[in-house]
Design an enzyme around this catalytic site. Structure first.
Site, PDB file in Angstrom:
ATOM      1  N   ASP A 140     -10.019  -5.648  -4.126  1.00 30.49           N
ATOM      2  CA  ASP A 140      -9.508  -4.482  -3.403  1.00 30.49           C
ATOM      3  C   ASP A 140     -10.326  -3.228  -3.727  1.00 30.49           C
ATOM      4  OD1 ASP A 140      -7.964  -2.529  -2.166  1.00 30.49           O
ATOM      5  OD2 ASP A 140      -6.053  -3.306  -2.909  1.00 30.49           O
ATOM      6  N   HIS A 192      -7.367  -5.978   0.064  1.00 30.47           N
ATOM      7  CA  HIS A 192      -6.201  -5.094   0.133  1.00 30.47           C
ATOM      8  C   HIS A 192      -5.002  -5.702   0.861  1.00 30.47           C
ATOM      9  CE1 HIS A 192      -4.407  -1.156  -0.376  1.00 30.47           C
ATOM     10  NE2 HIS A 192      -4.121  -1.065   0.911  1.00 30.47           N
ATOM     11  N   SER A 236       0.836  -1.204   0.000  1.00 28.34           N
ATOM     12  CA  SER A 236       0.000   0.000   0.000  1.00 28.34           C
ATOM     13  C   SER A 236       0.876   1.262   0.000  1.00 28.34           C
ATOM     14  CB  SER A 236      -0.954  -0.050   1.197  1.00 28.34           C
ATOM     15  OG  SER A 236      -2.005   0.886   1.053  1.00 28.34           O
TER      16      SER A 236
END
Length: 256
Positions: free
Chosen positions: A207, A235, A82
């Site tokens: 996601d 995610h 991320s």
């Protein structure tokens, strides 16, 4: 002089650096570390303002990259999840001789959505920024829930992430706000063609923060990179689909 970040190093073998995402800390990687340490020397960091590095406070994007590069091994494979993917990518662009391989997980060179580019709606990031002022613990928890949304194991995933994150000191509120600014503002798309090392991009098809359309657009921006899509993941595929994730990661690392 750069303040010392908290690092945890385990295992023997070639060096692998793991970088966590927004609101998190290095503890989220522990199950991953346990599966890799027999083959790799794994270094997981708490970024400035997070976990055991919380007292270092907020750092802007370039400073965060500089801090990690200053204290990371001389040469290693870098894996960023991320927001951590942005940091790993910038490190690879800044010091290509230091990054032997680059792996991004549920990450994007541009997190904020704009015309022609999928991503997090700017209004969502603005709402998180406002909520931070009232209750930053609740805001982080909401973000965790958003990360797991769509995963068949959402409740279990959230529980595992919470347990890891809350096992270390709470993140610095200013660092959280700066992190949201980074997610809203940073755009590395035009620089991706400068990457010289092997790159692997990993995504969860479900996601909600990094839509699967981003993975398709990245095929054009980084045509020589590898792409892995976990069909039932959201995610955090390294949590929800740990065995598959480790298998794909090992395959990529050993091919190079």
């Amino acid at each position: 002089m750069t303040s010392s970040l908290y690092w945890q190093t385990e295992g023997e073998g070639s060096d692998l650096v793991l970088i966590h995402g927004w609101g998190m800390n290095g503890a989220v990687w522990q199950p991953t570390v346990e599966k890799l340490r027999s083959q790799y020397r794994v270094h997981s960091v708490d970024l400035s303002g997070y976990g055991h590095s919380a007292e270092l406070g907020s750092a802007d994007f370039d400073e965060m990259v500089k801090q990690v590069l200053t204290q990371a091994p001389a040469k290693a494979a870098w894996l960023g999840w991320s927001l951590g993917g942005l940091i790993a990518t910038q490190a690879a662009l800044t010091a290509p001789d230091r990054v032997s391989q680059l792996i991004t997980v549920a990450s994007s060179p541009r997190f904020s959505a704009e015309k022609g580019w999928r991503g997090i709606k700017p209004v969502v990031l603005s709402q998180f920024t406002e909520q931070l002022k009232d209750d930053f613990t609740l805001t982080v928890e909401r973000f965790m829930a958003l990360q797991a949304m769509g995963s068949p194991n959402a409740k279990q995933d959230i529980k595992q992430v919470k347990r890891a994150v809350f096992s270390r000191p709470s993140p610095n509120q200013a660092a959280l706000a700066t992190g949201l600014e980074i997610l809203a503002d940073i755009d590395l798309r035009e620089r991706l063609s400068q990457l010289t090392m092997p790159v692997c991009r990993m995504y969860g098809r479900l996601d909600g923060l990094v839509p699967i359309k981003v993975a398709q657009d990245m095929d054009t921006l980084l045509p020589n990179s590898s792409k892995v899509v976990f069909e039932q993941a959201s995610h955090a595929p390294f949590i929800s689909h740990s065995d598959e994730f480790i298998a794909e990661l090992r395959y990529f690392l050993q091919q190079q």
